[in-house]
Design an enzyme around this catalytic site. Sequence first.
Site, PDB file in Angstrom:
ATOM      1  N   GLU A 256       0.883  -1.173   0.000  1.00 56.09           N
ATOM      2  CA  GLU A 256       0.000   0.000   0.000  1.00 56.09           C
ATOM      3  C   GLU A 256       0.914   1.214   0.000  1.00 56.09           C
ATOM      4  O   GLU A 256       1.595   1.493   0.985  1.00 56.09           O
ATOM      5  CB  GLU A 256      -0.924  -0.029   1.217  1.00 56.09           C
ATOM      6  CG  GLU A 256      -2.119   0.903   1.078  1.00 56.09           C
ATOM      7  CD  GLU A 256      -1.852   2.265   1.659  1.00 56.09           C
ATOM      8  OE1 GLU A 256      -1.581   3.186   0.854  1.00 56.09           O
ATOM      9  OE2 GLU A 256      -1.900   2.416   2.884  1.00 56.09           O
ATOM     10  N   CYS A 290      -1.889   8.839   2.648  1.00 57.37           N
ATOM     11  CA  CYS A 290      -1.555   8.380   1.293  1.00 57.37           C
ATOM     12  C   CYS A 290      -2.696   8.616   0.312  1.00 57.37           C
ATOM     13  O   CYS A 290      -2.472   8.819  -0.883  1.00 57.37           O
ATOM     14  CB  CYS A 290      -1.165   6.911   1.319  1.00 57.37           C
ATOM     15  SG  CYS A 290      -2.362   5.865   2.168  1.00 57.37           S
TER      16      CYS A 290
END
EC number: 1.2.1.3
Length: 495
Positions: A256, A290
Amino acid sequence: MAVNVRDYIAENYGLFINGEFVKGSSDETIEVTNPATGETLSHITRAKDKDVDHAVKVAQEAFESWSLTSKSERAQMLRDIGDKLMAQKDKIAMIETLNNGKPIRETTAIDIPFAARHFHYFASVIETEEGTVNDIDKDTMSIVRHEPIGVVGAVVAWNFPMLLAAWKIAPAIAAGNTIVIQPSSSTPLSLLEVAKIFQEVLPNGVVNILTGKGSESGNAIFNHDGVDKLSFTGSTDVGYQVAEAAAKHLVPATLELGGKSANIILDDANLDLAVEGIQLGILFNQGEVCSAGSRLLVHEKIYDQLVPRLQEAFSNIKVGDPQDEATQMGSQTGKDQLDKIQSYIDAAKESDAQILAGGHRLTENGLDKGFFFEPTLIAVPDNHHKLAQEEIFGPVLTVIKVKDDQEAIDIANDSEYGLAGGVFSQNITRALNIAKAVRTGRIWINTYNQVPEGAPFGGYKKSGIGRETYKGALSNYQQVKNIYIDTSNALKGLY
């Protein structure tokens, strides 16, 4: 507001291996500080390769018995972990705030409760998981079993230390694996304190926590021959290194990684909802997310209405002491991150970008000891601008005017990343058409940065491989075994 740090955090922490805190193979330590004040919080052990070897060996040994426990046993232990996290929510939330610089209102309402919910969720997932049997014909049967992989090696980023750890630990141990996990060296304290919960609930060696530098012990975890599965949350640059390690050792990896997500505001959007959603997208966790909606694409018909409202909203954000429940934005996590943000502000000033709000470090009223930055809004001429293409990881929002839905889609897709995005519209058909056309792993409609369990999270393109936070994530930590049975007792006659 000030608290006695020692009521929450120990002066020193060893490595958590085989159910206890132990000394490392070296006497080297790393200082851990409060980014909002600069004060020293604790010292952690700097793990070396020998410590990684020890932790992996312990995890391998624990796997032999842990993998044989029943699903109901594992589910109950996960529920117990979730319950204990919630019972200690206020304490762990304060540790997260002290160590990370994020506001206490966020750690209390989101970081710790959502971590607990992930343990509860994967308890239910594993308990209700079923294999399959396929009668291929009257004499042959195919049984599909889902079995644990073995030892998981994981490293998590500094922006959501406890929550990201839960995203990995919960499905990994639910599936019957053991894990060696390393938090960021700058924000390890919440997970180290939660180790005491693992100590109470889990058999020794199921969860092992190393502390140290990512380039040292983190790299050693990913390149260890005894690790059967890799899981990483962090930058795309390091993600490449993890992918290389996985390829070298021929083990699966969940990654990720970074993002540069577009938040699209259409001309029929509810502007009150949009203004809130834009702030959720870029100011939540000081923009250190993110999936942050860091590219704002605004329809030209409402641009002149929306931008002044954003300027006012950004100027009214309360940036300050993370321990104050009224604070909306705390400190960036460290000097390196602050310097990175400032470098992009400098780049904006040297270009044809226009700073519409913010753009400065905050140092008044005692904030000079920390790394506080104003919510910042910058208009850029097009999506090719440096600020529209590169991940800043701070409260810096670039805004671009678009003429129609197709241009918004084209700009949203003009990125090497594909993690997330948002659409604000009162026409659900229009919003869904855009959501389907934008190549990202997650699209929010009329909200942003919601990360509940039960909804898959992960990216396209350079934003990663695999999905987390939903039941399908369990398969990341399992192998499929097929048992093929012939009940005919008949010779095939080939030999």
